[in-house]
Write a protein that holds these residues in place. Structure first.
Motif, PDB file in Angstrom:
ATOM      1  N   PHE A  74      31.367 -52.053  -6.042  1.00 60.56           N
ATOM      2  CA  PHE A  74      32.640 -51.394  -6.339  1.00 60.56           C
ATOM      3  C   PHE A  74      32.510 -49.875  -6.275  1.00 60.56           C
ATOM      4  CE2 PHE A  74      34.418 -55.385  -7.509  1.00 60.56           C
ATOM      5  CZ  PHE A  74      35.782 -55.190  -7.578  1.00 60.56           C
ATOM      6  N   TRP A  75      31.350 -49.340  -6.653  1.00 63.27           N
ATOM      7  CA  TRP A  75      31.135 -47.911  -6.565  1.00 63.27           C
ATOM      8  C   TRP A  75      30.882 -47.473  -5.129  1.00 63.27           C
ATOM      9  CZ3 TRP A  75      32.527 -44.734 -10.198  1.00 63.27           C
ATOM     10  CH2 TRP A  75      32.533 -45.156 -11.533  1.00 63.27           C
ATOM     11  N   ARG A  77      31.837 -49.007  -2.087  1.00 65.77           N
ATOM     12  CA  ARG A  77      32.826 -49.266  -1.055  1.00 65.77           C
ATOM     13  C   ARG A  77      34.154 -48.591  -1.382  1.00 65.77           C
ATOM     14  NH1 ARG A  77      31.390 -51.182   3.725  1.00 65.77           N
ATOM     15  NH2 ARG A  77      33.408 -52.198   3.896  1.00 65.77           N
ATOM     16  N   PRO A  78      34.728 -47.789  -0.464  1.00 68.66           N
ATOM     17  CA  PRO A  78      36.009 -47.127  -0.734  1.00 68.66           C
ATOM     18  C   PRO A  78      37.136 -48.105  -1.055  1.00 68.66           C
ATOM     19  CG  PRO A  78      34.950 -46.141   1.175  1.00 68.66           C
ATOM     20  CD  PRO A  78      34.140 -47.345   0.816  1.00 68.66           C
ATOM     21  N   ARG A  81      36.634 -49.275  -4.562  1.00 67.81           N
ATOM     22  CA  ARG A  81      36.942 -48.200  -5.511  1.00 67.81           C
ATOM     23  C   ARG A  81      38.448 -48.081  -5.689  1.00 67.81           C
ATOM     24  NH1 ARG A  81      32.757 -45.183  -2.928  1.00 67.81           N
ATOM     25  NH2 ARG A  81      34.305 -43.926  -1.801  1.00 67.81           N
ATOM     26  N   LYS A  84      39.577 -50.846  -7.876  1.00 68.47           N
ATOM     27  CA  LYS A  84      39.240 -50.552  -9.266  1.00 68.47           C
ATOM     28  C   LYS A  84      40.291 -49.634  -9.893  1.00 68.47           C
ATOM     29  CE  LYS A  84      35.714 -47.961  -9.826  1.00 68.47           C
ATOM     30  NZ  LYS A  84      34.320 -47.489  -9.808  1.00 68.47           N
ATOM     31  N   SER A 260      40.971 -42.904  -2.622  1.00 71.97           N
ATOM     32  CA  SER A 260      39.900 -43.809  -2.204  1.00 71.97           C
ATOM     33  C   SER A 260      40.199 -44.451  -0.860  1.00 71.97           C
ATOM     34  CB  SER A 260      39.697 -44.904  -3.261  1.00 71.97           C
ATOM     35  OG  SER A 260      39.274 -44.363  -4.488  1.00 71.97           O
TER      36      SER A 260
END
Length: 277
Positions: A74-75, A77-78, A81, A84, A260
């Motif tokens: 999750f951190w 991949r744009p 993100r 999220k 993002s």
């Protein structure tokens, strides 16, 4: 399948309040909780006898990488993100609906539990209608555009709800809420229903369970922030002001999602163990 999954979730949201209201007219709270325990037990039995498709083993990776791989993805991949950030938008809006609907209806309006169930049912009905149309919508528009459209609408709808709560009176206020809550449910469905596409697109067969688990964990972490906030600010500041606070959080999540996703979709080249390209 995405629509059916969302439809099942919304059917629970729509039917459960109405069913609970009817049962409370004939039984006590204690008996109702016993019925809930029975329902969970039946669900556990159904899950235990369900056959799941076989998935590839994650391979010989360390426990720490398996444990944190989904969150790391999750951190990294744009697209994830952005998802999220959209979780924060959804959490801010659902906090107002789930936490404060009963307070708004029975405290502010002096109406009954049945009216609370009707308003929650209207929210679920709006979500269900959109969930059924999302597959056709995704055939015409990119999923990220649909999700960002919903994310842009949610703060505006919360802002409208704040104005209705502050300036509305009597029947006119009730009618406005009955019109706003289904729209909120519909906008939330435009985010949640296509979200599985993003998760599948940014995962492999091996790391997909970890990424889906991370989505559940991170979305509920947002709930952990917004739900207590909605209750506490509602008690201290009032419901109209609480909606404004949640509008701010929703706008923040929407802006973060746009930043993002400002670049094009990257090809999925995730590492099977960690989920990072």
């Amino acid at each position: 399948m995405l629509s059916l999954s969302r439809l099942a979730y919304d059917m629970e949201s729509l039917i459960s309040p109405l069913l609970a209201t009817l049962l409370l007219a004939a039984t006590s709270y204690h008996s109702l909780f016993l019925g809930t325990v029975l329902g969970f037990s039946c669900s556990a039995v159904l899950v235990s006898v369900t056959e799941f498709p076989e998935s590839m083993a994650p391979g010989n990776t360390k426990f720490f990488h398996r444990f944190t791989g989904g969150v790391q993805a999750f951190w990294a991949r744009p697209e994830l993100r952005g998802l999220k950030a959209l979780n924060l938008v959804v959490a801010a809006t659902t906090a107002m609906v789930i936490v404060n609907t009963v307070v708004l209806v029975q405290g502010g309006h002096g109406r009954s539990q049945t009216h609370s169930a009707l308003l929650l049912g209207a929210y679920g009905a709006g979500s269900m209608m959109v969930a059924l149309t999302v597959p056709g919508l995704l055939d015409r528009f990119p999923d990220r555009r649909v999700m960002l459209c919903g994310a842009g609408c949610l703060p505006l709808l919360l802002l409208a709800a704040s104005g209705t709560i502050h300036w509305g009176r009597g029947t006119s206020q009730w009618i406005a809420l009955m019109a706003t809550w289904p729209l909120i449910g519909a906008a939330i469905a435009t985010i949640l229903t296509p979200s599985s596409w993003l998760l599948r697109r940014n995962s492999t067969e091996q790391n997909r369970p970890g990424i889906f688990a991370a989505q559940i964990s991170l979305s509920h972490a947002c709930f952990l922030i917004t739900y207590p906030l909605a209750g506490a600010t509602g008690a201290v500041l009032g419901l109209a002001e609480t909606a404004l606070v949640l509008v701010t959080i929703g706008l923040l999540g929407s802006v973060l999602a746009v930043f993002s996703w400002r670049s094009g979709i990257e090809p999925c080249t995730l590492d099977a163990s960690t989920g990072i390209s």
